[in-house]
Write an enzyme that holds these catalytic residues in place. Sequence first.
Site, PDB file in Angstrom:
ATOM      1  N   LYS A 288       2.241  -3.224   6.475  1.00  0.00           N
ATOM      2  CA  LYS A 288       2.461  -3.461   5.049  1.00  0.00           C
ATOM      3  C   LYS A 288       3.955  -3.394   4.725  1.00  0.00           C
ATOM      4  O   LYS A 288       4.478  -4.187   3.947  1.00  0.00           O
ATOM      5  CB  LYS A 288       1.681  -2.443   4.211  1.00  0.00           C
ATOM      6  CG  LYS A 288       0.190  -2.707   4.156  1.00  0.00           C
ATOM      7  CD  LYS A 288      -0.101  -4.087   3.554  1.00  0.00           C
ATOM      8  CE  LYS A 288      -1.571  -4.395   3.453  1.00  0.00           C
ATOM      9  NZ  LYS A 288      -1.817  -5.737   2.857  1.00  0.00           N
TER      10      LYS A 288
ATOM     11  N   TYR B  63      -1.258   0.346  10.301  1.00  0.00           N
ATOM     12  CA  TYR B  63      -1.613  -0.313   9.039  1.00  0.00           C
ATOM     13  C   TYR B  63      -0.436  -0.225   8.052  1.00  0.00           C
ATOM     14  O   TYR B  63       0.028  -1.238   7.529  1.00  0.00           O
ATOM     15  CB  TYR B  63      -2.861   0.324   8.403  1.00  0.00           C
ATOM     16  CG  TYR B  63      -3.056  -0.097   6.969  1.00  0.00           C
ATOM     17  CD1 TYR B  63      -2.778   0.790   5.928  1.00  0.00           C
ATOM     18  CD2 TYR B  63      -3.469  -1.381   6.648  1.00  0.00           C
ATOM     19  CE1 TYR B  63      -2.912   0.400   4.612  1.00  0.00           C
ATOM     20  CE2 TYR B  63      -3.607  -1.782   5.338  1.00  0.00           C
ATOM     21  CZ  TYR B  63      -3.330  -0.885   4.328  1.00  0.00           C
ATOM     22  OH  TYR B  63      -3.455  -1.275   3.014  1.00  0.00           O
TER      23      TYR B  63
ATOM     24  N   SER C 200       0.819  -1.211   0.000  1.00  0.00           N
ATOM     25  CA  SER C 200       0.000   0.000   0.000  1.00  0.00           C
ATOM     26  C   SER C 200       0.850   1.258   0.000  1.00  0.00           C
ATOM     27  O   SER C 200       1.963   1.264   0.522  1.00  0.00           O
ATOM     28  CB  SER C 200      -0.892  -0.002   1.245  1.00  0.00           C
ATOM     29  OG  SER C 200      -1.476   1.267   1.450  1.00  0.00           O
TER      30      SER C 200
HETATM   31  C1  WQD Z   1      -8.783  10.186   0.961  1.00  0.00           C
HETATM   32  C2  WQD Z   1      -8.858  11.674   1.217  1.00  0.00           C
HETATM   33  C3  WQD Z   1      -9.420  12.295   3.473  1.00  0.00           C
HETATM   34  C4  WQD Z   1     -13.616  10.963   3.332  1.00  0.00           C
HETATM   35  C5  WQD Z   1      -6.151   5.194   2.917  1.00  0.00           C
HETATM   36  C6  WQD Z   1      -4.989   4.282   3.165  1.00  0.00           C
HETATM   37  C7  WQD Z   1      -4.475   3.786   1.851  1.00  0.00           C
HETATM   38  C8  WQD Z   1      -5.567   3.087   1.115  1.00  0.00           C
HETATM   39  C9  WQD Z   1      -6.744   4.050   0.945  1.00  0.00           C
HETATM   40  C10 WQD Z   1      -5.450   0.696   1.611  1.00  0.00           C
HETATM   41  C11 WQD Z   1      -8.227  12.087   2.559  1.00  0.00           C
HETATM   42  C12 WQD Z   1     -10.476  12.779   2.489  1.00  0.00           C
HETATM   43  C13 WQD Z   1     -12.286  11.218   3.033  1.00  0.00           C
HETATM   44  C14 WQD Z   1     -14.521  12.058   3.508  1.00  0.00           C
HETATM   45  C15 WQD Z   1     -12.736  13.576   3.057  1.00  0.00           C
HETATM   46  N1  WQD Z   1      -6.012   1.925   1.782  1.00  0.00           N
HETATM   47  N2  WQD Z   1     -11.861  12.509   2.893  1.00  0.00           N
HETATM   48  N3  WQD Z   1     -14.038  13.328   3.352  1.00  0.00           N
HETATM   49  O1  WQD Z   1      -6.583   8.088   3.711  1.00  0.00           O
HETATM   50  O2  WQD Z   1      -5.898   8.615   1.287  1.00  0.00           O
HETATM   51  O3  WQD Z   1      -5.762   6.280   2.125  1.00  0.00           O
HETATM   52  O4  WQD Z   1      -7.130   4.452   2.259  1.00  0.00           O
HETATM   53  O5  WQD Z   1      -4.450   0.437   1.040  1.00  0.00           O
HETATM   54  O6  WQD Z   1      -3.407   2.921   2.087  1.00  0.00           O
HETATM   55  O7  WQD Z   1      -3.980   5.017   3.816  1.00  0.00           O
HETATM   56  O8  WQD Z   1      -7.977   7.326   1.737  1.00  0.00           O
HETATM   57  O9  WQD Z   1     -10.334   7.535   1.077  1.00  0.00           O
HETATM   58  O10 WQD Z   1      -9.730   7.554   3.560  1.00  0.00           O
HETATM   59  O11 WQD Z   1      -9.202   9.533   2.159  1.00  0.00           O
HETATM   60  O12 WQD Z   1     -12.331  14.745   2.939  1.00  0.00           O
HETATM   61  O13 WQD Z   1     -15.754  11.901   3.790  1.00  0.00           O
HETATM   62  O14 WQD Z   1     -10.226  12.070   1.302  1.00  0.00           O
HETATM   63  O15 WQD Z   1      -9.182  13.270   4.475  1.00  0.00           O
HETATM   64  O16 WQD Z   1      -7.573  13.322   2.388  1.00  0.00           O
HETATM   65  P1  WQD Z   1      -6.525   7.692   2.269  1.00  0.00           P
HETATM   66  P2  WQD Z   1      -9.394   7.931   2.169  1.00  0.00           P
END
Ligand code: WQD
Length: 322
Positions: A145, A141, A117
């Site tokens: 990985k 997490y 990841s």
């Molecule tokens: C993306 C962006 C939030 C929801 C994580 C893991 C990564 C992968 C994907 C497995 C961030 C913003 C989110 C909302 C928002 N997982 N957001 N409003 O954190 O980039 O990555 O999940 O491999 O490894 O680290 O993904 O989709 O949680 O968030 O503003 O209602 O969207 O703050 O900036 P992230 P995410």
Amino acid sequence: MSWLITGGAGYIGSHVVHAMKAAGEQVVVLDDLSTGRAERLPEGVPLEIGSVLDSEVVSRVLHRHAIAGIVHIAGKKQVAESVSRPLHYYRENVEGMRVLLAAAVAADVTRFVFSSSAAVYGMPDVDLVTEKTPCAPINPYGETKLAGEWLLTAVGRAHGMATASLRYFNVAGAATPALGDEGVSNLVPMVFQRLDAGEAPRVFGDDYPTPDGTCVRDFVHVTDIATAHVAAAHRLTADPGVEMTLNIGRGEGVSVAEMIDVIVRVTGKPNVRPRISGRRPGDPARVVASADLAHSELGWEAQHDVRSMVESAWESWRLRRS
Ligand code: WQD
């Protein structure tokens, strides 16, 4: 020559199973069905129900199906949960990897593809993340990985196994409505949920040092993730001594605000204004892949754009609620 796909009944795993089968590979699935569903599997693919933590089950499956290659996707993947339950995450993701690798070595498995990841990078302060960007995970997490990658590399070198760790960036979309992501722990489904409830989507912070102030991510279609696994499996088969760690992303940054705009347009929901809330702890301002190495090593590059990710995800979301 058969491939064992662990976690093959899950969202990403089932896409990999379909893609491997479509490419003519013999596949077997090992899944504990804790989150996966057998209905996601294509006809004719054997499903062995069990955990990678159960070495007896794993060994029996490897020998019963004469497995020569493994694609290891089973694991826990929620960042926030990993912070509150580190012991659970290290057991599932690291001990599970160790048990699986020990059984693989004992069964003379010679090829191993690992689901890693972008979380291994933590908060990279670069425009494009390459595989040489320092890894500094900021949550358990991401740590698990990275530990999995280290373990795989060490075992591959010690026991002559061809290995590939694939670092997924932000996965979205669905190849078919039946295979969509049923979790609601990432941006796209979280926004769907808010819009369905007649609520404004939430933006976790708009004061980042980015063009529109919201975080920037590299969104990649799950179908492209799946084809990367097929390409990696073929490369390991052709090149028994190879050891690879590859970013699997599109190489294009899309901001949270831009993504929400696409989602509002695709869903046809009234043009709601997102609600800006505080930053989410641990969110990097920008995480965007350089996918050059995957292209040069595998001849792979992403084919689907953000709109097709959102359209396919929305079709799947609506199917599950109809
Ligand atoms: C993306 C962006 C939030 C929801 C994580 C893991 C990564 C992968 C994907 C497995 C961030 C913003 C989110 C909302 C928002 N997982 N957001 N409003 O954190 O980039 O990555 O999940 O491999 O490894 O680290 O993904 O989709 O949680 O968030 O503003 O209602 O969207 O703050 O900036 P992230 P995410």
